[in-house]
Design an enzyme around this catalytic site. Structure first.
Site, PDB file in Angstrom:
ATOM      1  N   THR A 178     -35.622  55.846  47.651  1.00 50.97           N
ATOM      2  CA  THR A 178     -34.729  56.080  46.529  1.00 50.97           C
ATOM      3  C   THR A 178     -35.533  56.038  45.240  1.00 50.97           C
ATOM      4  O   THR A 178     -36.551  55.382  45.163  1.00 50.97           O
ATOM      5  CB  THR A 178     -33.662  54.970  46.487  1.00 50.97           C
ATOM      6  N   ARG A 206     -24.336  61.180  56.855  1.00 45.80           N
ATOM      7  CA  ARG A 206     -24.571  59.782  56.448  1.00 45.80           C
ATOM      8  C   ARG A 206     -24.796  59.686  54.940  1.00 45.80           C
ATOM      9  O   ARG A 206     -25.492  60.487  54.329  1.00 45.80           O
ATOM     10  CB  ARG A 206     -25.787  59.232  57.198  1.00 45.80           C
ATOM     11  N   VAL A 207     -24.191  58.682  54.326  1.00 48.71           N
ATOM     12  CA  VAL A 207     -24.376  58.383  52.907  1.00 48.71           C
ATOM     13  C   VAL A 207     -24.801  56.924  52.788  1.00 48.71           C
ATOM     14  O   VAL A 207     -24.203  56.046  53.414  1.00 48.71           O
ATOM     15  CB  VAL A 207     -23.077  58.620  52.102  1.00 48.71           C
ATOM     16  N   GLY A 208     -25.828  56.654  52.000  1.00 48.21           N
ATOM     17  CA  GLY A 208     -26.312  55.296  51.810  1.00 48.21           C
ATOM     18  C   GLY A 208     -25.780  54.655  50.547  1.00 48.21           C
ATOM     19  O   GLY A 208     -24.765  55.086  49.982  1.00 48.21           O
ATOM     20  N   ASP A 209     -26.486  53.641  50.075  1.00 46.70           N
ATOM     21  CA  ASP A 209     -26.006  52.865  48.936  1.00 46.70           C
ATOM     22  C   ASP A 209     -26.150  53.589  47.606  1.00 46.70           C
ATOM     23  O   ASP A 209     -25.473  53.253  46.635  1.00 46.70           O
ATOM     24  CB  ASP A 209     -26.729  51.514  48.865  1.00 46.70           C
ATOM     25  N   THR A 229     -33.135  50.016  45.777  1.00 49.11           N
ATOM     26  CA  THR A 229     -33.814  50.871  46.741  1.00 49.11           C
ATOM     27  C   THR A 229     -34.074  50.074  48.007  1.00 49.11           C
ATOM     28  O   THR A 229     -34.596  48.959  47.931  1.00 49.11           O
ATOM     29  CB  THR A 229     -35.144  51.427  46.190  1.00 49.11           C
ATOM     30  N   GLY A 230     -33.684  50.609  49.149  1.00 53.43           N
ATOM     31  CA  GLY A 230     -33.900  49.859  50.377  1.00 53.43           C
ATOM     32  C   GLY A 230     -33.079  50.403  51.522  1.00 53.43           C
ATOM     33  O   GLY A 230     -32.678  51.568  51.532  1.00 53.43           O
ATOM     34  N   MET A 231     -32.833  49.547  52.499  1.00 55.24           N
ATOM     35  CA  MET A 231     -32.070  49.922  53.685  1.00 55.24           C
ATOM     36  C   MET A 231     -30.594  50.007  53.308  1.00 55.24           C
ATOM     37  O   MET A 231     -29.896  48.998  53.221  1.00 55.24           O
ATOM     38  CB  MET A 231     -32.313  48.893  54.790  1.00 55.24           C
ATOM     39  N   GLY A 232     -30.138  51.239  53.064  1.00 57.64           N
ATOM     40  CA  GLY A 232     -28.858  51.465  52.423  1.00 57.64           C
ATOM     41  C   GLY A 232     -27.666  50.773  53.042  1.00 57.64           C
ATOM     42  O   GLY A 232     -26.799  50.257  52.334  1.00 57.64           O
TER      43      GLY A 232
END
Length: 313
Positions: A178, A206-209, A229-232
C-alpha cells in the site's frame, strides 16, 4: 504567526531485505519517496489544503512502478489490476473511497472526487468507473499497469496456490504494497490518503483495508491523521487507523504511544504484520511498524526531510 505544517508518506511495509537490495534500486526508491513527499510539502508551503497535499504525494507513488499502487499494482488471479483507494479530511470528517478500479490511472484522485462530488463514501467496480467517466476521467487500458515483475509474481503465486508472497525474488516481495500520505496544513487541517493494488493472485473481488475508512485511513482535526499498510484482513478486523485516533481522543495518549500500542499489541499478536504513518495536530510525525522495513519519508514541522527504508534506521 504561521502555524506548522507537516507531511509523512509510506510506500508499504513488510519484509524488506538489505541483502537483496541493490544500490541502484535503493537509489530509485529513495528518489521516488523524496519526489512524493516533496510534491505534498510544496502544496503545504504555499498554504494549500492538507488533503490536496496528501493526494499529490500519493499520486507520485501511483505513477511509479516501484510501488503496489497505480502503475506498479499487482495482478489478480485473472491477470487484471484491481485497485483500491481512500481519502479523509479532518475538518468535517469527510471521506471518499473506491474499490475494484481497473481503468483509472490515479485512483486516489477518484477517491477525492467521491468525497467532494458525490453523496457517498465508497463506490466500487463498474459504478465507480462510471462515476469517473462522467467526471471526464480518461479511460486507461490495463496494459498501462502491466509490469513483468508483477506478472512473474503472479505466476509464482499461482504455482503455489497462494495469494501472499512466501519467498522473495525481489528485496521487497514480502512487502504489503500500500502507499499513503498524512498531512497537517497551516490552517490546522489534518488529512490522510491511501492507495493500493491489493494482494497478488487475489480472487472474488477481494478488498482490503485501504478502501475502508477507519481501518486503512482516518483523519480528525485536532487529533490525528493515519494511513496504514499491511495485511489488510487483520487491519480491517482491528480497525487500526480508527483505533489509534480513539486512543488519542479518549485515553489522551500521544501519537507515538497510540501508534506503537496498536501496531505492537493485539494486531501483532493475532498475526497482523505491517505498519502505519501518523501526524498529530501539532505536526508531530510517527512511523510505526512490526515488520523489518517500511518505505517512508517525511517533511516535519521544522521543514526537515527524512527518507528511510529499514526498521532499524
Amino acid at each position: 504567526m504561521t502555524k506548522p505544517f507537516a507531511i509523512a508518506i509510506h510506500g508499504g511495509a513488510g519484509t524488506i531485505l538489505r541483502d537483496q537490495m541493490t544500490q541502484t534500486l535503493k537509489q530509485e526508491i529513495v528518489a521516488a519517496l523524496t519526489q512524493s513527499v516533496q510534491a505534498g510539502a510544496k502544496i503545504l508551503e504555499a498554504g494549500g489544503d492538507a488533503l490536496d497535499a496528501a493526494v499529490a504525494a500519493v499520486k507520485v507513488m501511483e505513477d511509479s512502478a516501484h510501488f503496489n499502487a497505480g502503475k506498479g499494482s499487482v495482478l489478480t488471479h485473472e491477470e487484471m489490476v484491481e485497485m483500491d483507494a481512500s481519502v479523509m479530511h479532518g475538518a468535517a470528517m469527510d471521506a471518499g473511497a473506491v474499490a475494484g478500479i481497473r481503468h483509472i490511472r490515479n485512483p486516489i484522485e477518484l477517491a477525492r472526487d467521491v468525497m467532494r462530488n458525490s453523496d457517498h463514501v465508497l463506490l466500487i467496480g463498474e459504478g465507480a468507473e462510471k462515476f469517473a467517466f462522467e467526471r471526464q476521467y480518461e479511460y486507461t487500458e490495463q496494459d498501462y499497469f502491466f509490469t513483468e515483475r508483477r506478472y512473474d509474481q503472479l505466476l509464482s503465486m499461482k504455482e503455489k496456490g497462494l495469494f501472499a508472497l512466501s519467498e522473495s525474488k525481489y528485496p521487497d516481495d514480502k512487502k504489503y504494497g500500500t502507499v499513503g500520505a498524512v498531512a497537517l496544513d497551516s490552517h490546522g487541517n489534518l488529512a490522510a490518503a491511501t492507495s493500493t493494488g491489493g494482494v497478488t493472485n487475489k480472487k472474488y473481488g477481494r478488498v482490503g483495508d485501504t478502501a475502508i475508512i477507519g481501518a486503512g485511513t482516518f483523519a480528525e482535526n485536532g487529533n490525528v491523521a493515519v494511513s496504514t499498510t499491511g495485511m489488510g484482513e487483520y487491519f480491517i478486523r482491528k480497525t487500526v487507523a480508527g483505533d489509534v485516533a480513539a486512543r488519542m481522543r479518549y485515553l489522551k495518549e500521544d501519537v507515538h504511544t497510540a501508534c506503537e500500542t496498536v501496531i505492537q499489541g493485539e494486531l501483532k499478536t493475532m498475526g497482523g504484520e505491517g505498519g502505519l504513518i501518523a501526524v498529530d495536530a501539532q505536526g508531530d510525525v510517527h512511523f510505526a511498524m512490526n515488520s523489518s522495513g517500511m518505505y517512508r519519508a517525511s517533511v516535519d514541522s521544522r521543514g526537515e526531510l527524512t527518507v528511510k527504508i529499514y526498521a532499524d534506521e
